[in-house]
Scaffold this motif. Structure first.
Motif, PDB file in Angstrom:
ATOM      1  N   ARG A 326       0.952  -1.125   0.110  1.00  0.00           N
ATOM      2  CA  ARG A 326      -0.090   0.026   0.026  1.00  0.00           C
ATOM      3  C   ARG A 326       0.908   1.363  -0.086  1.00  0.00           C
ATOM      4  O   ARG A 326       1.973   1.184   0.340  1.00  0.00           O
ATOM      5  CB  ARG A 326      -0.925  -0.119   1.330  1.00  0.00           C
ATOM      6  N   GLU A 327       0.273   2.418  -0.421  1.00  0.00           N
ATOM      7  CA  GLU A 327       0.938   3.695  -0.443  1.00  0.00           C
ATOM      8  C   GLU A 327       0.723   4.331   0.770  1.00  0.00           C
ATOM      9  O   GLU A 327       0.158   5.171   1.360  1.00  0.00           O
ATOM     10  CB  GLU A 327       0.368   4.582  -1.287  1.00  0.00           C
ATOM     11  N   ALA A 328       1.554   3.664   2.082  1.00  0.00           N
ATOM     12  CA  ALA A 328       1.644   4.517   3.400  1.00  0.00           C
ATOM     13  C   ALA A 328       3.053   4.273   3.501  1.00  0.00           C
ATOM     14  O   ALA A 328       3.762   3.657   2.939  1.00  0.00           O
ATOM     15  CB  ALA A 328       0.983   3.616   4.179  1.00  0.00           C
ATOM     16  N   THR A 329       3.500   5.079   4.737  1.00  0.00           N
ATOM     17  CA  THR A 329       4.844   5.315   5.042  1.00  0.00           C
ATOM     18  C   THR A 329       5.432   3.898   5.710  1.00  0.00           C
ATOM     19  O   THR A 329       4.454   3.517   6.395  1.00  0.00           O
ATOM     20  CB  THR A 329       4.978   6.357   5.727  1.00  0.00           C
ATOM     21  N   PRO A 330       6.705   3.513   5.555  1.00  0.00           N
ATOM     22  CA  PRO A 330       6.803   2.380   6.323  1.00  0.00           C
ATOM     23  C   PRO A 330       6.709   2.489   7.800  1.00  0.00           C
ATOM     24  O   PRO A 330       6.316   1.373   8.349  1.00  0.00           O
ATOM     25  CB  PRO A 330       8.562   2.428   6.011  1.00  0.00           C
TER      26      PRO A 330
END
Length: 483
Positions: A326-330
């Motif tokens: 997904r497009e989220a921060t690590p």
RNA sequence: CGGGGUAUAGCGCAGCUUGGCUAGCGCGCCUGCCUUGGGAGCAGGAGGCCGCAGGUUCGAAUCCUGCUGCCCCGACCA
């Protein structure tokens, strides 16, 4: 959720529990009082528990069957203690097809009566014995106070029901199944339990003897995690379960019943969870390894290609692995998967791709290791076993720390509890000597809210005198606040 | 089932005391740009029967009455 942090366990354990199971998406509240939805991760935990137990039941000669959920009201009158025990919490069906039913039907709270009725028709001869059946089912108990997984109006469970020609064999069965529960709890759930006998006041309604496994939760309270009952001939007489023995004499059978429920999911959470969220033992975790790709867009393609390759290798080795693309921060993902209890996190970034390595982070210890991608599946499988083991060791250590073996009088117990409350810690469990009288049991309960959990078969210490009256003690009993 | 509390967007809350303009805030959600090794940033956007029913009033999220749900505390339970 507005705030991504959980309430700390030390601040408010029950608030932590409710938040943890919802944020981990194990369950959600349903629109009916006291009822919950098992969301996929919660249900899969149950499926894994089912699989582990079902295999053990079959190995010991049991077969599954399914009996109706609706039980005629007259059935409850055939065993006196059983009625009295369950009547207050039965939901009833009184109408169907637009008409009042001639005889109202209860939603089963347990199936001794229905199964007793059927057994009376199936059993004729000693050759029909033993009869060893198990049922996976939903049951209903209209409790006054509900708590997700631990006490809900409807829950899922397994109930074994067996019939035997003689008492010794039935008693042996009762203990055998209790031991299976204990072995399962320790080896699969990483949850240590005490096996033992319930006191008469805590006995199942209609049983001669009740045995239980008891586990310690992180707040020091006790949870009855499974029970096994020797029912003697009580239900056999109530339902006329008779057989013609070798000596040509008609006799009543001896029956047993034993069960564990979705309460085990709550136990798992309360035994292993921490301030980061729930923590699942690898053997039961729906996802054992969560892969998190890291790096700026320009390196994405290379990282993803490596991820796909590693994912394929782990999957082929039978490891339950998932990718989070997904497009989220690590950082956000790290917290998210820790909250959901995944035992192992695998990070792959541009630097790792360059040097043929990855970073593994353990949920149980937080420990990070950088390791080669060569033979990764073997390494990972071993690490998962190490985590499973460590979780059991941690739970054992916690239990030992919070078990108090050196309190010998009621006064000492009262002081001990007062000190714990003043210090903001839990009072844990106390092993007391017990003379066996209901009066002493009641007195402890009234003065401390501690109840007798069980009389352990292998007590960790011997007691000379009853904790309450000081008379000669005949046995040791675990005392604790209980769920 | 007794005692206490609470109900406003998916979640957490403010507004109510002293009725009045288009009901706000944070998080989450959607779109775009940008970013990525521990919960990023900017811009734009969607989302409400203010628990339900009645009453007072020119006017009610706000005042009154009743009901219901949920939470916490005490007697029963896997």
């Amino acid at each position: 959720m507005s705030d991504n942090k959980l309430t700390a366990q030390d601040t408010d354990f029950s608030a932590w529990y409710i938040e943890a199971i919802q944020k981990a998406e194990l369950m959600d509240y349903a629109p009916v009082r006291g009822c919950i939805v098992f969301r996929p991760d919660g249900y899969e935990l149950w499926e894994r528990i089912q699989a582990g137990l079902d295999r053990r039941f079959k190995e010991t000669g049991h077969r599954n069957a399914y009996f109706p959920m609706l039980i005629p009201s007259s059935f409850f009158e055939k065993e006196k203690e059983h009625v009295e025990g369950f009547n207050p919490e039965l939901p009833w069906v009184t109408e169907a097809g637009g008409e009042q039913l001639e005889e109202k039907l209860a939603l089963r709270p347990t199936s001794e009566t229905m199964i007793g009725y059927m057994y009376s028709r199936w059993i004729q001869s000693y050759r029909d014995l033993p009869l060893l059946l198990n049922q996976w089912a939903n049951v209903f108990r209209w409790e006054k106070r509900t708590l997700p997984f631990l006490r809900t109006s409807e829950f899922l469970w397994q109930e074994g029901h067996t019939a035997h020609a003689d008492e010794a064999e039935a008693r042996e069965e009762t203990r055998r199944m209790l031991d299976i529960y204990a072995e399962f709890a320790e080896s699969e759930m990483a949850m240590p339990v005490w096996t033992g006998q319930k006191t008469p006041s805590e006995r199942f309604a209609g049983a001669v003897d009740t045995y239980s496994i008891e586990a310690m939760m992180k707040d020091g309270k006790a949870l009855q995690a499974g029970t096994s009952h020797f029912l003697g001939q009580n239900f056999a007489k109530g339902f006329g379960i008779e057989f013609l023995d070798r000596d040509n004499v008609r006799k009543f059978v001896y029956t047993t019943s034993w069960g564990v429920s979705t309460r085990l999911i709550g136990a798992l959470v309360m035994v292993h969870g921490d301030d980061k969220g729930i923590a699942l033992p690898p053997r039961l975790a729906p996802t054992q390894v969560i892969m998190i790709p890291i790096g700026p867009p320009k390196s994405r393609e290379k990282v993803m290609a490596k991820c796909t390759q590693v994912y394929g290798e782990l999957k082929a080795a039978g490891i339950r692995v998932q990718r989070d693309e997904r497009e989220a921060t690590p950082g956000w993902k790290f917290n998210e998967w820790e909250m959901r209890g995944v035992p192992l996190r695998l990070e792959i970034g541009p630097r790792d791709v360059e040097s043929n390595q990855c970073v593994l982070v353990r949920r149980d210890t937080g420990e990070k290791v950088t390791t080669s991608l060569d033979n990764l599946a073997v390494y990972t499988a071993h690490l998962l076993e190490t985590i499973q083991n460590n979780m059991l060791q941690k739970a054992l250590a916690f239990r030992a720390e919070n078990s108090h073996l050196h309190l010998d009088t009621l006064e000492e117990l009262v002081m001990h509890i007062a000190r714990a409350e003043a210090g903001g810690t839990n009072a844990g469990w106390v092993l007391g000597g017990w003379c066996g009288s209901a009066e002493c049991e009641m007195k402890v309960r009234e003065e401390t809210k501690f109840t007798t959990r069980n009389i352990p078969f292998a007590p960790p210490a011997r007691k000379e005198k009853c904790l309450v009256c000081g008379e000669k003690s005949s046995q040791e009993v675990w005392l604790a606040r209980a769920y």
